[in-house]
Design an enzyme around this catalytic site. Sequence first.
Site, PDB file in Angstrom:
ATOM      1  N   ASP A 120       0.832  -1.208   0.000  1.00 17.83           N
ATOM      2  CA  ASP A 120       0.000   0.000   0.000  1.00 17.83           C
ATOM      3  C   ASP A 120       0.865   1.255   0.000  1.00 17.83           C
ATOM      4  O   ASP A 120       0.542   2.220  -0.689  1.00 17.83           O
ATOM      5  CB  ASP A 120      -0.956   0.037   1.199  1.00 17.83           C
ATOM      6  CG  ASP A 120      -1.818   1.304   1.160  1.00 17.83           C
ATOM      7  OD1 ASP A 120      -2.470   1.525   0.119  1.00 17.83           O
ATOM      8  OD2 ASP A 120      -1.789   2.093   2.118  1.00 17.83           O
ATOM      9  N   LYS A 169      -4.030  -1.797   5.236  1.00 20.10           N
ATOM     10  CA  LYS A 169      -3.259  -1.251   6.363  1.00 20.10           C
ATOM     11  C   LYS A 169      -4.010  -1.369   7.677  1.00 20.10           C
ATOM     12  O   LYS A 169      -3.410  -1.606   8.719  1.00 20.10           O
ATOM     13  CB  LYS A 169      -2.770   0.182   6.228  1.00 20.10           C
ATOM     14  CG  LYS A 169      -3.305   1.132   5.352  1.00 20.10           C
ATOM     15  CD  LYS A 169      -2.652   2.515   5.485  1.00 20.10           C
ATOM     16  CE  LYS A 169      -3.627   3.501   4.921  1.00 20.10           C
ATOM     17  NZ  LYS A 169      -3.663   3.487   3.468  1.00 20.10           N
TER      18      LYS A 169
HETATM   19  N1  URA Z   1      -7.284   6.488   2.563  1.00 18.67           N
HETATM   20  C1  URA Z   1      -6.415   5.491   2.248  1.00 18.67           C
HETATM   21  O1  URA Z   1      -5.677   5.018   3.096  1.00 18.67           O
HETATM   22  N2  URA Z   1      -6.391   5.042   0.981  1.00 18.67           N
HETATM   23  C2  URA Z   1      -7.182   5.531   0.024  1.00 18.67           C
HETATM   24  O2  URA Z   1      -7.110   5.070  -1.091  1.00 18.67           O
HETATM   25  C3  URA Z   1      -8.087   6.563   0.346  1.00 18.67           C
HETATM   26  C4  URA Z   1      -8.115   7.028   1.638  1.00 18.67           C
END
Ligand code: URA
Length: 428
Positions: free
Chosen positions: A165, A191
């Site tokens: 991510d 996450k």
């Molecule tokens: N927050 C995140 O962590 N990821 C996204 O894609 C949008 C908001």
Amino acid sequence: MTELTFDAPTVIRTKRDGGRLSDAAIDWVIAAYTDGRVAAEQMSALLMAIFLRGMDRREVARWTAAMLASGPRLDFTDLGLRTVDKHSTGGVGDKITLPLVAVVTACGAAVPQASGRGLGHTGGTLDKLESIAGFSASLTNQRVREQLRDIGAAIFAAGELAPADAKLYALRDVTGTVESLPLIASSIMSKKLAEGADALVLDVKVGSGAFMNSEAESRDLAHTMVEIGTAHGVPTRALLTDMDSPLGRTVGNSLEVQEALDVLGGGGPPDVVELTVRLATEMLELAGIDDADPAQTLRDGTAMDRFRRLIAAQGGDLAKTLPIGGCSETVTASRSGTMGTIDAMAVGLTAWRLGAGRSRPGARVQHGAGVRIHRRPGEPVAAGEVLFTLYTETPERIGPALAELDGAFTVGDAPPRPKPLIIDRITR
Ligand code: URA
């Protein structure tokens, strides 16, 4: 799975042509991108194909699981705490995490909060907190554990949690691929599942400043994420909340920290207070704490005390003045009347143009750049008075920022129709 079985061009073409990606192809491409075998330009093309073609629920679930598996999953069960976290899908002026973490810990739950940086026109919690002198979001896992035990909270860069991510998030931010349901759902849930909270509350934004265009898409996003969390054994619920106008009166990193401090001091804009208290109530319910009063912690200073301890533990010095852009410009009212709606997307883009966000991966943000909103929707306006103040360190940014704000608000004879801040609650 190796390059003998899969290759990036084939995976890209499959999605580009509207096909579905197999579980094995998803596992391969996420792992290969994370360790550098798939190049950024290849992943950019795949992200754009996903943006344009979408993914079905099974693909999203697998993509999320592969991102989660790209790093370790924290586990705090041995600490005997009631851990719970929240994440927002991205808004304008959304500084809620700052007071919320403090309120929830003051009420007896613990919050391991893996946060991100600004994304597109929206701000990020880490960029905001880093406007506090000395604050560091790079915490070791051991440090996160110690803070949870001693203070009840840690706010940290997801970093080695879901490293897929971290890479995808930065890439999406600069390739026009942010506003995609599968990419948002997988980014958030990978996450959040990796950070090891026992339960999760999602704040899913609806309106002009949200990443999803329609309420129906925001609902779909909420259901997708609740389903993923539940499937991974983490009780998850979502609130759908209004993001047609910015939250509060400030947009931009240090400006938002100051507003969060106002809320923690028992004041601040009513919408920021309302959303903080409502999200805290949901989080405490999921944590099994039913004898706490979140609003009271804002009035009696216990949440402020937690916030100060949290910031100090992470090296931040709240005694130092928060930075503010040295170059400013105001926008004044051309007539008297009542402030109508203020377009959240336009204000977010204005702040971004002033330097509060990034246009290149890893670029430095201006902590003191942003917009102060002097008149909120429904408030009376007198001709000639200041409606917005823009701040930046870079004078050349003022012109493009003013152009972004042009037409983003109206001053009319009648107040806009009042809209609820909390639109719905989604539990499965
Ligand atoms: N927050 C995140 O962590 N990821 C996204 O894609 C949008 C908001």
